[in-house]
Design a protein around this motif. Structure first.
Motif, PDB file in Angstrom:
ATOM      1  N   ALA A   2       0.844  -1.185   0.000  1.00  0.00           N
ATOM      2  CA  ALA A   2       0.000   0.000   0.000  1.00  0.00           C
ATOM      3  C   ALA A   2       0.880   1.237   0.000  1.00  0.00           C
ATOM      4  CB  ALA A   2      -0.898   0.000   1.229  1.00  0.00           C
ATOM      5  N   THR A   4      -0.007   4.205  -0.152  1.00  0.00           N
ATOM      6  CA  THR A   4      -0.596   5.360   0.524  1.00  0.00           C
ATOM      7  C   THR A   4      -0.316   5.334   2.025  1.00  0.00           C
ATOM      8  OG1 THR A   4      -2.601   4.065   0.686  1.00  0.00           O
ATOM      9  CG2 THR A   4      -2.514   5.701  -1.079  1.00  0.00           C
ATOM     10  N   SER A   5       0.275   4.225   2.474  1.00  0.00           N
ATOM     11  CA  SER A   5       0.513   4.051   3.895  1.00  0.00           C
ATOM     12  C   SER A   5       1.336   5.188   4.478  1.00  0.00           C
ATOM     13  CB  SER A   5       1.252   2.746   4.110  1.00  0.00           C
ATOM     14  OG  SER A   5       2.052   2.830   5.245  1.00  0.00           O
ATOM     15  N   SER A   6       0.963   5.568   5.700  1.00  0.00           N
ATOM     16  CA  SER A   6       1.697   6.648   6.345  1.00  0.00           C
ATOM     17  C   SER A   6       3.041   6.151   6.855  1.00  0.00           C
ATOM     18  CB  SER A   6       0.883   7.194   7.505  1.00  0.00           C
ATOM     19  OG  SER A   6       0.734   6.187   8.485  1.00  0.00           O
ATOM     20  N   VAL A   7       3.227   4.829   6.919  1.00  0.00           N
ATOM     21  CA  VAL A   7       4.488   4.324   7.453  1.00  0.00           C
ATOM     22  C   VAL A   7       5.414   3.857   6.350  1.00  0.00           C
ATOM     23  CG1 VAL A   7       3.547   3.635   9.657  1.00  0.00           C
ATOM     24  CG2 VAL A   7       3.515   2.021   7.765  1.00  0.00           C
ATOM     25  N   SER A  12       6.644   8.748   0.788  1.00  0.00           N
ATOM     26  CA  SER A  12       7.173  10.078   1.053  1.00  0.00           C
ATOM     27  C   SER A  12       7.316  10.851  -0.247  1.00  0.00           C
ATOM     28  CB  SER A  12       8.524   9.935   1.740  1.00  0.00           C
ATOM     29  OG  SER A  12       9.065  11.202   1.958  1.00  0.00           O
ATOM     30  N   ALA A  14       8.693  13.574  -0.946  1.00  0.00           N
ATOM     31  CA  ALA A  14       9.947  14.274  -1.170  1.00  0.00           C
ATOM     32  C   ALA A  14      10.926  13.451  -1.997  1.00  0.00           C
ATOM     33  CB  ALA A  14      10.578  14.643   0.154  1.00  0.00           C
ATOM     34  N   THR A  15      10.847  12.127  -1.899  1.00  0.00           N
ATOM     35  CA  THR A  15      11.851  11.321  -2.574  1.00  0.00           C
ATOM     36  C   THR A  15      11.341  10.773  -3.895  1.00  0.00           C
ATOM     37  OG1 THR A  15      11.128   9.338  -1.459  1.00  0.00           O
ATOM     38  CG2 THR A  15      12.896  10.591  -0.423  1.00  0.00           C
ATOM     39  N   ILE A  18      13.434  10.295  -7.564  1.00  0.00           N
ATOM     40  CA  ILE A  18      14.899  10.335  -7.524  1.00  0.00           C
ATOM     41  C   ILE A  18      15.437   8.963  -7.906  1.00  0.00           C
ATOM     42  CG2 ILE A  18      16.900  10.544  -6.013  1.00  0.00           C
ATOM     43  CD1 ILE A  18      15.473  12.683  -4.501  1.00  0.00           C
ATOM     44  N   GLU A 114      17.667  16.927  -5.159  1.00  0.00           N
ATOM     45  CA  GLU A 114      16.365  17.587  -5.078  1.00  0.00           C
ATOM     46  C   GLU A 114      16.058  18.351  -6.369  1.00  0.00           C
ATOM     47  OE1 GLU A 114      15.930  17.935  -0.242  1.00  0.00           O
ATOM     48  OE2 GLU A 114      16.778  19.631  -1.359  1.00  0.00           O
TER      49      GLU A 114
ATOM     50  N   LYS B 122      10.950   8.083  10.856  1.00  0.00           N
ATOM     51  CA  LYS B 122       9.867   9.026  10.992  1.00  0.00           C
ATOM     52  C   LYS B 122       9.497   9.216  12.461  1.00  0.00           C
ATOM     53  CE  LYS B 122       5.846   9.670   8.071  1.00  0.00           C
ATOM     54  NZ  LYS B 122       4.857   8.945   7.268  1.00  0.00           N
ATOM     55  N   GLN B 135       8.339  -5.278   5.829  1.00  0.00           N
ATOM     56  CA  GLN B 135       7.748  -4.453   6.869  1.00  0.00           C
ATOM     57  C   GLN B 135       7.229  -5.214   8.079  1.00  0.00           C
ATOM     58  OE1 GLN B 135       6.922  -0.972   7.030  1.00  0.00           O
ATOM     59  NE2 GLN B 135       8.381  -0.628   5.391  1.00  0.00           N
ATOM     60  N   ARG B 139       8.831  -4.955  11.783  1.00  0.00           N
ATOM     61  CA  ARG B 139       8.140  -4.009  12.656  1.00  0.00           C
ATOM     62  C   ARG B 139       7.633  -4.686  13.915  1.00  0.00           C
ATOM     63  NH1 ARG B 139       7.119   1.241  11.337  1.00  0.00           N
ATOM     64  NH2 ARG B 139       7.519   1.677   9.160  1.00  0.00           N
ATOM     65  N   HIS B 379       1.950   2.946  15.983  1.00  0.00           N
ATOM     66  CA  HIS B 379       2.547   3.161  14.672  1.00  0.00           C
ATOM     67  C   HIS B 379       3.009   1.843  14.036  1.00  0.00           C
ATOM     68  CE1 HIS B 379       4.527   5.502  11.588  1.00  0.00           C
ATOM     69  NE2 HIS B 379       5.672   4.921  11.840  1.00  0.00           N
ATOM     70  N   THR B 383      -1.041   0.277  13.070  1.00  0.00           N
ATOM     71  CA  THR B 383      -1.151   0.758  11.697  1.00  0.00           C
ATOM     72  C   THR B 383      -0.541  -0.203  10.692  1.00  0.00           C
ATOM     73  OG1 THR B 383      -1.162   3.018  12.435  1.00  0.00           O
ATOM     74  CG2 THR B 383      -0.531   2.657  10.162  1.00  0.00           C
ATOM     75  N   SER B 384       0.669  -0.692  10.968  1.00  0.00           N
ATOM     76  CA  SER B 384       1.357  -1.483   9.952  1.00  0.00           C
ATOM     77  C   SER B 384       0.912  -2.922   9.907  1.00  0.00           C
ATOM     78  CB  SER B 384       2.858  -1.455  10.197  1.00  0.00           C
ATOM     79  OG  SER B 384       3.284  -0.143  10.320  1.00  0.00           O
ATOM     80  N   LYS B 388      -2.677  -3.043   8.253  1.00  0.00           N
ATOM     81  CA  LYS B 388      -1.867  -3.247   7.044  1.00  0.00           C
ATOM     82  C   LYS B 388      -1.501  -1.935   6.349  1.00  0.00           C
ATOM     83  CE  LYS B 388      -3.218  -7.948   6.147  1.00  0.00           C
ATOM     84  NZ  LYS B 388      -4.283  -8.163   7.149  1.00  0.00           N
ATOM     85  N   GLY B 389      -1.233  -0.921   7.139  1.00  0.00           N
ATOM     86  CA  GLY B 389      -0.772   0.348   6.574  1.00  0.00           C
ATOM     87  C   GLY B 389      -1.886   1.267   6.115  1.00  0.00           C
ATOM     88  N   ASN B 390      -3.136   0.863   6.313  1.00  0.00           N
ATOM     89  CA  ASN B 390      -4.227   1.685   5.799  1.00  0.00           C
ATOM     90  C   ASN B 390      -5.045   2.379   6.880  1.00  0.00           C
ATOM     91  OD1 ASN B 390      -3.784   1.186   3.075  1.00  0.00           O
ATOM     92  ND2 ASN B 390      -4.726  -0.834   3.284  1.00  0.00           N
ATOM     93  N   GLU B 396      -5.016   6.325  14.322  1.00  0.00           N
ATOM     94  CA  GLU B 396      -3.744   5.889  14.893  1.00  0.00           C
ATOM     95  C   GLU B 396      -3.440   6.679  16.161  1.00  0.00           C
ATOM     96  OE1 GLU B 396      -0.312   5.550  12.218  1.00  0.00           O
ATOM     97  OE2 GLU B 396       0.956   6.246  13.857  1.00  0.00           O
ATOM     98  N   LYS B 525      15.586  -0.285  -2.485  1.00  0.00           N
ATOM     99  CA  LYS B 525      15.390   0.232  -1.136  1.00  0.00           C
ATOM    100  C   LYS B 525      16.737   0.455  -0.444  1.00  0.00           C
ATOM    101  CE  LYS B 525      10.985   0.492  -0.221  1.00  0.00           C
ATOM    102  NZ  LYS B 525      10.421   1.803   0.063  1.00  0.00           N
ATOM    103  N   GLY B 538      14.990  13.896   1.219  1.00  0.00           N
ATOM    104  CA  GLY B 538      13.695  13.274   1.510  1.00  0.00           C
ATOM    105  C   GLY B 538      13.407  13.035   2.969  1.00  0.00           C
ATOM    106  N   GLU B 540      12.070  13.580   6.723  1.00  0.00           N
ATOM    107  CA  GLU B 540      10.845  14.208   7.220  1.00  0.00           C
ATOM    108  C   GLU B 540      11.119  15.649   7.641  1.00  0.00           C
ATOM    109  OE1 GLU B 540       7.731  12.856   7.519  1.00  0.00           O
ATOM    110  OE2 GLU B 540       8.486  11.134   6.399  1.00  0.00           O
ATOM    111  N   LYS B 541      10.269  16.540   7.188  1.00  0.00           N
ATOM    112  CA  LYS B 541      10.475  17.950   7.509  1.00  0.00           C
ATOM    113  C   LYS B 541       9.765  18.338   8.809  1.00  0.00           C
ATOM    114  CE  LYS B 541      12.511  19.092   3.513  1.00  0.00           C
ATOM    115  NZ  LYS B 541      12.694  17.728   2.977  1.00  0.00           N
TER     116      LYS B 541
END
Lengths: 129, 545
Positions: A2, A4-7, A12, A14-15, A18, A114, B122, B135, B139, B379, B383-384, B388-390, B396, B525, B538, B540-541
């Motif tokens: 997925a 769209t997962s936040s984890v 992300s 930003a990347t 690249i 970037e 993160k 994952q 995790r 987290h 969530t994961s 399953k990440g959704n 959360e 990866k 990239g 996290e800001k």
């Protein structure tokens, strides 16, 4: 997967876009990598060995460590305080090294990557929030 | 003398007697003042805890200096303050030997971990470990290990809170102490629920400033009394106790070959464990960049180093001015050295201040632990794995907050249950698990290209299970007078510290698991992680409000 997962780091924004394998292979990155490793690895090993040596001396050579050096201060105390001195010293040395040698290289690479990312997303005409 | 010497960390032991030195009313009012001030700060911080990045990482808006103070606040627990001063006062040189491991350990974080961790993760340790591996299994393992470490640490702190109270506030009844544990737990839950990481960080910053200032004032005071001559303090310590051996190594660990090896084992866990403590790792996400993460470690090293240098003076100062006999006879025993010294120097008011700082220390540390464990559960597991990440970030966050309440309740129950037990080994166990289950996997995944999921899973579960099993079959549990079950004897492992076996074993397991796994990890990866970890592209800001 997925995306769209936040984890998931995939998600992300930003990347996105690249070419990491190419970046990894680039001469600049390889230079940064070896600058970093050739400094931190030997230093990490050195301080761990020095700490272990100190502990082993304190535990297995108490007579030696009890040698008086100055007034009531013995060798064990001096070596213990030297652990503080070397820790502060290594910290200062690393910060100096990182500021002078690592940061300029890392910043240059990051900006380059970037910029390539922006270029790519423009050519793909992608709209990203 | 005990038959089987066990080397454990200095910690807060339960007081047997009820008499207290100083004025409990002053102690309580100074402490309440601290709670009040920090609550106001936490409530103010709560105005910006809307998103997950706010709640888990304080919006990544802390400066390196602030985060460095908070790390020191997180790391310098009541055990290291009261315990190490007491250990030096009673065991002299060997007490000092402890503190060096706690301190030198920070170089691992500085040189190898802080910056790449900030660049690739993160919120939690598992973010980094699972970056280029599969994952779910990674995790889950990382989260279990995170929760184990924080639970051992939390239990030690909560049990210590009850004991501290009898020493500092003059509450000696079991009901009274249980009530205080409940209060500590509830305040902790409020801090974390209301203020999130931002509030928790401010509590730690305030506490670190108070603790370091208090200890610094006492150090200068003592040095002044002896004409700024450290050797004279040492001389007076020997004279008061009629014990010239106080300055030499071996008073505590030199008893026999087992106790010597046990200290080596403890030393390994200390020096490699600090950089694997999940609540310390999580702090690196609260700053905006890797450079600020570096700056935080530099601040932490400076403060923690100064702190342990001060405790050296305080410990020998307590030995010189108070003496081992009076310290051992006081309620709280070894832990009373610092409060007694404060009383000797500045009377009830200084003692009240030091007592309140010690108590504030427990609050700040437990809050940091609770937020780490809750973040890891919400987290990494919820969530994961479960979703399953959704999962929706709001959901959360709700899970994280519920987890804080659950953790708070468990630690209150555990703290009450552990009263009267010698739980000093729990902090050492937390360091041993961090050094064996967490550190090898972190280092491998950051620096070894061929590391695989199987290597990570073997190393994490292997390190965790081995540490716990060795403790169960050690003199800590059975076979000695000081064991938890003194009547039984199943102590087949002779040392009280598992590190010497479990740390090399988990490095080996990580290696073996990786080289035997045929399935290759995603090379893309790996490239991404390596490039990101060194360049910060990239990352996290910070959250802008």
């Amino acid at each position: 997967m997925a995306s769209t997962s936040s984890v998931d780091p995939d998600g992300s924004p930003a990347t996105f876009g690249i070419d990491f394998p190419a970046a990894q292979r680039s001469e600049e990155f390889q230079r940064l990598r070896s600058t970093h490793r050739s400094f931190v690895f030997p230093l990490a090993v050195a301080f761990l060995v020095w700490y272990l040596l100190y502990v082993v001396l304190a535990i297995y050579a108490p007579a030696f460590m009890s040698t008086r050096v100055l007034g009531n201060v013995n060798l064990g105390l001096v070596l213990g305080l030297l652990q503080f001195v070397t820790t502060f010293g290594i910290t200062a040395a690393y910060v100096r090294f990182a500021n002078r040698r690592l940061d300029p290289q890392a910043t240059a690479l990051r900006e380059e990557l970037e910029a390539s990312e922006i270029h790519r997303s423009e050519t793909h005409e992608e709209v990203r929030p | 003398m005990i038959a089987v010497p066990t080397v454990s960390l200095p910690a807060v032991h339960l007081a047997e007697k009820s008499a207290t030195v100083g004025n409990p009313a002053i102690n309580i009012s100074i402490f309440l003042g601290f709670v009040l001030v920090t609550l106001v700060v936490v409530i103010r911080a709560s105005k910006s805890t809307a998103t997950a990045a706010d709640y888990y990482a304080g919006g990544r808006s802390f400066s390196g200096t602030q985060n460095g103070l908070a790390i020191a606040g997180d790391y310098l627990s009541a055990a290291s303050f009261l315990g190490i001063v007491g250990a030096i006062a009673l065991q002299g040189y060997d007490g000092f030997l402890y503190s060096i491991g706690f301190f030198v350990a920070w170089l691992v974080a500085l040189l190898l971990i802080a910056e790449p961790l900030r660049n690739t993760g993160k919120f939690t340790m598992a973010d980094v470990l699972s970056f280029r591996l599969r994952q779910r299994p990674v995790r889950v393992a990382a989260s279990i290990s995170t929760m184990a470490v924080t639970f051992f640490y939390l239990l030690a702190q909560m049990a210590g809170a009850g004991a501290l109270v009898s020493l500092l506030l003059g509450i000696s009844s079991k009901t009274g102490q249980s009530l205080v544990i409940v209060i500590v737990g509830v305040i902790m839950i409020v801090y974390v629920l209301v203020g999130g990481m931002k509030g928790t960080t401010w509590v730690q910053i305030i506490k670190a400033c108070l603790l370091v200032t208090g200890v610094a004032v006492m150090t200068v005071w003592i040095l002044g009394m002896f004409g700024f001559n450290f050797s004279a303090i040492l001389g007076a310590a020997v004279e008061t106790n009629h014990n010239p051996k106080l300055l030499d190594p071996g008073l505590k660990y030199g008893m026999n070959e087992t106790s010597k090896l046990d200290f080596i084992s403890l030393g390994m866990a200390l020096v490699l464990g600090a950089a694997g403590l999940p609540h310390v790792l999580m702090r690196f996400y609260t700053v905006p960049t890797a450079k600020e993460a570096r700056k935080s470690v530099v601040w932490a090293i400076s403060l923690i180093g100064l702190f342990y240098l001060f405790t050296l003076v305080l410990g020998f100062g307590a030995a010189a001015l108070i003496g081992a006999d009076r310290i051992k006879g006081a309620p709280g025993g070894v832990n009373s050295a610092a409060p007694l010294l404060a009383y000797e120097l500045g009377g009830s008011v200084l003692m009240g201040l030091i007592a309140a700082v010690a108590f504030a220390t427990i609050l700040a540390v437990v809050a940091g632990l609770a937020i780490t464990a809750s973040a890891s559960f919400a987290h990494d597991i919820y969530t994961s794995v479960i979703k399953k990440g959704n999962s929706d970030p709001r959901q959360e966050l709700r899970v994280a907050k519920t987890t804080v309440v659950v953790i708070g309740l468990i630690s209150i129950a555990g703290g009450i249950g552990a009263q009267g037990q010698n739980v000093a080994f729990l902090v050492a166990l937390a360091f041993a698990v961090a050094a064996s289950a967490n550190l090898p996997t972190i280092l491998y995944s950051l620096y070894w290209k061929r590391f695989t999921t199987r290597g990570a899973v073997w190393s994490m579960y292997g390190g965790l299970i081995l540490s716990v099993v060795l403790i169960v079959f050690s003199p800590v549990m059975s076979g000695a007078e000081t064991s938890m079950i003194p009547g039984a004897d199943f102590a087949v492992y002779p040392l009280a510290n598992p590190g010497i076996v479990s740390i090399p074993a988990s490095f080996l397991l990580g290696f073996l698991g990786s080289v035997t796994e045929r399935r290759r990890e995603d090379p893309l990866k790996q490239s991404e992680m390596e490039v990101r970890s060194l360049t910060g592209v990239g990352a996290e800001k910070a959250v802008s409000h």
